[in-house]
Design a protein around this motif. Structure first.
Motif, mmCIF file in Angstrom:
data_model
loop_
_atom_site.group_PDB
_atom_site.id
_atom_site.type_symbol
_atom_site.label_atom_id
_atom_site.label_comp_id
_atom_site.label_asym_id
_atom_site.label_seq_id
_atom_site.Cartn_x
_atom_site.Cartn_y
_atom_site.Cartn_z
ATOM 1 N N GLN A 14 0.798 -1.220 0.000
ATOM 2 C CA GLN A 14 0.000 0.000 0.000
ATOM 3 C C GLN A 14 0.832 1.272 0.000
ATOM 4 O O GLN A 14 0.586 2.174 -0.803
ATOM 5 C CB GLN A 14 -0.985 0.003 1.178
ATOM 6 C CG GLN A 14 -1.912 1.208 1.146
ATOM 7 C CD GLN A 14 -3.121 1.057 2.006
ATOM 8 O OE1 GLN A 14 -3.729 -0.012 2.050
ATOM 9 N NE2 GLN A 14 -3.500 2.118 2.687
ATOM 10 N N ILE A 15 1.820 1.372 0.863
ATOM 11 C CA ILE A 15 2.617 2.600 0.954
ATOM 12 C C ILE A 15 3.408 2.844 -0.332
ATOM 13 O O ILE A 15 3.689 3.988 -0.688
ATOM 14 C CB ILE A 15 3.532 2.587 2.205
ATOM 15 C CG1 ILE A 15 4.127 3.971 2.463
ATOM 16 C CG2 ILE A 15 4.636 1.553 2.078
ATOM 17 C CD1 ILE A 15 3.144 5.004 2.927
ATOM 18 N N GLY A 74 5.688 -2.004 -5.543
ATOM 19 C CA GLY A 74 6.099 -3.351 -5.191
ATOM 20 C C GLY A 74 5.073 -4.110 -4.380
ATOM 21 O O GLY A 74 3.871 -4.008 -4.594
ATOM 22 N N GLY A 75 5.605 -4.860 -3.433
ATOM 23 C CA GLY A 75 4.850 -5.880 -2.723
ATOM 24 C C GLY A 75 5.327 -7.197 -3.317
ATOM 25 O O GLY A 75 5.644 -7.257 -4.507
ATOM 26 N N VAL A 76 5.428 -8.219 -2.535
ATOM 27 C CA VAL A 76 5.952 -9.489 -3.046
ATOM 28 C C VAL A 76 4.998 -10.123 -4.060
ATOM 29 O O VAL A 76 5.405 -10.537 -5.150
ATOM 30 C CB VAL A 76 6.240 -10.486 -1.898
ATOM 31 C CG1 VAL A 76 6.728 -11.810 -2.438
ATOM 32 C CG2 VAL A 76 7.266 -9.898 -0.935
ATOM 33 N N ALA A 77 3.716 -10.183 -3.757
ATOM 34 C CA ALA A 77 2.756 -10.861 -4.624
ATOM 35 C C ALA A 77 2.434 -10.055 -5.883
ATOM 36 O O ALA A 77 2.231 -10.626 -6.957
ATOM 37 C CB ALA A 77 1.470 -11.157 -3.853
ATOM 38 N N ASN A 78 2.386 -8.735 -5.774
ATOM 39 C CA ASN A 78 1.979 -7.875 -6.876
ATOM 40 C C ASN A 78 2.768 -8.129 -8.168
ATOM 41 O O ASN A 78 2.184 -8.473 -9.189
ATOM 42 C CB ASN A 78 2.072 -6.411 -6.431
ATOM 43 C CG ASN A 78 1.697 -5.440 -7.507
ATOM 44 O OD1 ASN A 78 0.639 -5.520 -8.108
ATOM 45 N ND2 ASN A 78 2.586 -4.492 -7.748
ATOM 46 N N PRO A 79 4.104 -7.988 -8.171
ATOM 47 C CA PRO A 79 4.833 -8.210 -9.427
ATOM 48 C C PRO A 79 4.837 -9.677 -9.858
ATOM 49 O O PRO A 79 4.953 -9.965 -11.051
ATOM 50 C CB PRO A 79 6.240 -7.708 -9.132
ATOM 51 C CG PRO A 79 6.365 -7.755 -7.658
ATOM 52 C CD PRO A 79 4.984 -7.529 -7.110
ATOM 53 N N ASP A 80 4.688 -10.585 -8.911
ATOM 54 C CA ASP A 80 4.636 -11.995 -9.280
ATOM 55 C C ASP A 80 3.368 -12.288 -10.080
ATOM 56 O O ASP A 80 3.399 -13.006 -11.075
ATOM 57 C CB ASP A 80 4.723 -12.880 -8.033
ATOM 58 C CG ASP A 80 5.114 -14.310 -8.375
ATOM 59 O OD1 ASP A 80 6.060 -14.491 -9.166
ATOM 60 O OD2 ASP A 80 4.461 -15.235 -7.863
ATOM 61 N N ARG A 159 14.761 0.534 -3.404
ATOM 62 C CA ARG A 159 14.817 -0.756 -2.722
ATOM 63 C C ARG A 159 13.603 -1.126 -1.878
ATOM 64 O O ARG A 159 13.220 -2.290 -1.830
ATOM 65 C CB ARG A 159 16.036 -0.804 -1.784
ATOM 66 C CG ARG A 159 17.352 -0.573 -2.448
ATOM 67 C CD ARG A 159 18.464 -0.431 -1.432
ATOM 68 N NE ARG A 159 18.172 0.725 -0.570
ATOM 69 C CZ ARG A 159 19.011 1.215 0.322
ATOM 70 N NH1 ARG A 159 20.188 0.662 0.505
ATOM 71 N NH2 ARG A 159 18.679 2.255 1.054
ATOM 72 N N LYS A 160 13.046 -0.136 -1.150
ATOM 73 C CA LYS A 160 12.081 -0.498 -0.104
ATOM 74 C C LYS A 160 11.302 0.725 0.354
ATOM 75 O O LYS A 160 11.645 1.857 0.007
ATOM 76 C CB LYS A 160 12.818 -1.114 1.079
ATOM 77 C CG LYS A 160 13.900 -0.208 1.651
ATOM 78 C CD LYS A 160 14.744 -0.920 2.679
ATOM 79 C CE LYS A 160 15.907 -0.021 3.108
ATOM 80 N NZ LYS A 160 16.779 -0.690 4.032
ATOM 81 N N PRO A 161 10.274 0.525 1.179
ATOM 82 C CA PRO A 161 9.487 1.657 1.669
ATOM 83 C C PRO A 161 10.310 2.747 2.362
ATOM 84 O O PRO A 161 9.978 3.928 2.227
ATOM 85 C CB PRO A 161 8.491 1.010 2.639
ATOM 86 C CG PRO A 161 8.285 -0.358 2.082
ATOM 87 C CD PRO A 161 9.662 -0.758 1.582
ATOM 88 N N ASP A 162 11.373 2.392 3.056
ATOM 89 C CA ASP A 162 12.201 3.402 3.716
ATOM 90 C C ASP A 162 12.830 4.369 2.719
ATOM 91 O O ASP A 162 13.256 5.459 3.093
ATOM 92 C CB ASP A 162 13.316 2.749 4.537
ATOM 93 C CG ASP A 162 12.805 2.055 5.779
ATOM 94 O OD1 ASP A 162 11.630 2.262 6.160
ATOM 95 O OD2 ASP A 162 13.579 1.280 6.379
#
Length: 182
Positions: A14-15, A74-80, A159-162
């Motif tokens: 979400q973020i 991103g998100g793990v499931a989303n791009p998969d 890389r990530k939300p941060d």
């Protein structure tokens, strides 16, 4: 600037959707949620359900000519999920062949791997994608944000939300340079 946000019906972080979406709007742009199915997309806070967001249009009904740029949250499931949908992969590839800028964060480069658009590119992502990026012909770096202009378009990755603040600043600047400014 009119920006497509491509997400699967379920699994987007979400973020990584809402923060870039707000950055586009704050820059005077228009954000459109594109998915593989109509209705709503279910976002997540890592593994916990988040909010649902209405889809503006589905892949197959629009293409790169309809937008100035593309954001892949991103998100793990989303791009998969996206990499298993031929229309979604073609939609992504179309931005590269059209020379339009693309921004991707976290696990989103999995879709870029599937689209076969990483040869000769330098990018960053969630660290577990390093081997996938390298196997797809890209060079992986561990940096907060990477802007790569080697190729037909500019690719902005993070890389990530941060890293969202730096990611949003970088892609808004690059989208503006590409003629997608407000």
């Amino acid at each position: 600037m009119k920006v497509a946000f491509l997400v699967a019906p379920e699994g987007v972080e979400q973020i990584e959707l809402t923060s870039p979406w707000k950055a586009v709007q704050d820059a005077g742009g228009t954000a459109h949620l594109v998915s593989t199915k109509p209705g709503k997309v279910q976002a997540f806070h890592h593994l916990d359900r988040g909010d649902a967001f209405p889809v503006d249009t589905v892949v197959g009904e629009v293409g790169a000519p309809d937008y100035d740029a593309l954001v892949l949250p991103g998100g793990v499931a989303n791009p998969d999920f996206l990499r298993m949908d031929e229309r979604a992969v073609a939609f992504v590839r179309d931005f590269f062949t059209s020379g339009k800028p693309v921004a991707a964060i976290c696990h989103a480069p999995w879709t870029l791997v599937e689209a076969d658009v990483l040869r000769g590119r330098t990018l960053t992502s969630w660290p577990s994608l390093r081997t996938d990026v390298q196997n797809a012909g890209g060079s992986w770096v561990d940096e907060q944000v990477k802007v790569c202009a080697s190729g037909p378009n500019t690719l902005i990755t993070s890389r990530k939300p941060d890293d969202l603040k730096a990611f949003c600043e970088a892609f808004v600047e690059e989208f503006g340079k590409a003629g997608g400014g407000s």
